[in-house]
Design an enzyme around this catalytic site. Structure first.
Site, PDB file in Angstrom:
ATOM      1  N   PRO A  84       0.928  -1.247  -0.090  1.00  0.00           N
ATOM      2  CA  PRO A  84       0.083   0.000   0.020  1.00  0.00           C
ATOM      3  C   PRO A  84       1.076   1.358   0.123  1.00  0.00           C
ATOM      4  O   PRO A  84       0.231   2.329  -0.217  1.00  0.00           O
ATOM      5  CB  PRO A  84      -0.954  -0.114   1.406  1.00  0.00           C
ATOM      6  CG  PRO A  84      -0.134  -1.141   1.927  1.00  0.00           C
ATOM      7  CD  PRO A  84       0.602  -2.046   1.253  1.00  0.00           C
ATOM      8  N   GLU A 141       1.813  -7.568   9.362  1.00  0.00           N
ATOM      9  CA  GLU A 141       2.081  -6.035   9.565  1.00  0.00           C
ATOM     10  C   GLU A 141       3.183  -5.500   8.291  1.00  0.00           C
ATOM     11  O   GLU A 141       3.450  -4.245   8.488  1.00  0.00           O
ATOM     12  CB  GLU A 141       2.550  -5.831  10.887  1.00  0.00           C
ATOM     13  CG  GLU A 141       1.908  -5.710  11.939  1.00  0.00           C
ATOM     14  CD  GLU A 141       0.676  -4.741  11.682  1.00  0.00           C
ATOM     15  OE1 GLU A 141       0.878  -3.444  11.577  1.00  0.00           O
ATOM     16  OE2 GLU A 141      -0.472  -4.961  11.655  1.00  0.00           O
ATOM     17  N   ARG A 165      -2.186  -9.206 -20.556  1.00  0.00           N
ATOM     18  CA  ARG A 165      -2.978  -8.731 -21.625  1.00  0.00           C
ATOM     19  C   ARG A 165      -2.340  -7.996 -22.677  1.00  0.00           C
ATOM     20  O   ARG A 165      -2.629  -8.070 -23.982  1.00  0.00           O
ATOM     21  CB  ARG A 165      -4.129  -7.736 -21.152  1.00  0.00           C
ATOM     22  CG  ARG A 165      -5.255  -8.591 -20.344  1.00  0.00           C
ATOM     23  CD  ARG A 165      -6.251  -7.663 -19.532  1.00  0.00           C
ATOM     24  NE  ARG A 165      -6.855  -7.115 -20.625  1.00  0.00           N
ATOM     25  CZ  ARG A 165      -7.960  -7.384 -21.119  1.00  0.00           C
ATOM     26  NH1 ARG A 165      -8.640  -8.508 -20.907  1.00  0.00           N
ATOM     27  NH2 ARG A 165      -8.752  -6.626 -22.069  1.00  0.00           N
ATOM     28  N   ASP A 224      -9.278  -1.145 -24.571  1.00  0.00           N
ATOM     29  CA  ASP A 224      -9.588  -1.069 -23.473  1.00  0.00           C
ATOM     30  C   ASP A 224      -9.698   0.308 -22.547  1.00  0.00           C
ATOM     31  O   ASP A 224      -9.061   1.122 -23.276  1.00  0.00           O
ATOM     32  CB  ASP A 224      -8.664  -1.795 -22.502  1.00  0.00           C
ATOM     33  CG  ASP A 224      -8.743  -3.369 -22.684  1.00  0.00           C
ATOM     34  OD1 ASP A 224      -9.916  -3.864 -23.066  1.00  0.00           O
ATOM     35  OD2 ASP A 224      -7.806  -4.158 -22.214  1.00  0.00           O
TER      36      ASP A 224
END
Length: 229
Positions: free
Chosen positions: A87, A114, A152, A167
């Site tokens: 993150p 963590e 892809r 796309d």
């Protein structure tokens, strides 16, 4: 393309790749997906890969030794990149996906608990990538997102490479609406322009709808598109 995934739960990666487009591409050997479990490299007899954080705090931290040893066991090809799914990383985008598709090998580190002992970052020096401003229980889902998105872009994965070119985000806009049979459903008709066979008109219609959708749903993307146009 080689995808090497360092994960405590290899079955999560392997099971997902047994379906649909990824399965067919793997069977054609367009790319390969390998899993490496850090538990196989721990020096602990109980296969432990985490411990309590120095300084206190909730949760457990992934230990450096099993992850570094697992990483160093992977055979690297010349054009290789290492990615840590975190993150804390830069947000994944179509631009980044295109950049990653230029490599011959992507090594991915999936975190848990963590997170990683900071020395893993310092030794391996990965590129950190996030799939959004939220926290998941592990890095396997982000790794699968990366495999799916990058694959892809590889010639042969899709029936037509043009499918990826059209796309959403490929030209900075959200994709236009699609329709299929029947021509009428619950009083809703397929736009007449899509039925007349005039590809110039069809392309103009699709571009117009892409612009409208992007402006309404993603004004941030629309602003960037206008600035580039």
């Amino acid at each position: 393309m080689i995808f090497d995934v360092m994960t405590l739960f290899p079955e999560m990666i392997e099971d997902h790749c047994k379906h649909s487009i990824l399965k067919r591409a793997l069977e054609k050997e367009i790319f390969s997906v390998n899993t490496i479990n850090p538990r196989d490299f721990t020096l602990d007899k109980h296969k432990k890969v985490d411990d309590t954080p120095y300084g206190g705090g909730a949760g457990m931290v992934l230990m450096a030794q099993p992850y570094v040893d697992a990483y160093e066991s992977i055979e690297k090809v010349g054009n290789s990149i290492t990615v840590m799914l975190s993150p804390q990383g830069e947000p994944l985008s179509d631009k980044i996906v295109n950049e990653l598709a230029e490599f011959d090998q992507i090594i991915m580190l999936c975190g848990h608990y963590e997170g990683f002992d900071e020395r893993i970052r310092e030794i391996i020096k990965p590129r950190e990538i996030s799939i959004g401003d939220f926290v998941l229980t592990g890095g396997e889902l982000p790794a699968l997102c990366l495999i799916d998105a990058v694959s892809r872009k590889i010639e042969g994965t899709l029936g037509k490479i043009e499918s990826a070119d059209e796309d959403s985000f490929s030209n900075g806009l959200i994709e236009y609406p699609h329709y299929t049979k029947p021509r009428e459903y619950r009083g809703l008709q397929v736009p007449e322009v899509l039925l007349n066979g005039n590809h110039k008109d069809i392309n103009a219609f699709r571009l117009e709808k892409s612009i409208e959708r992007t402006k309404a749903k993603r004004p941030d993307l629309y602003k960037k598109w206008v600035e580039k146009s």
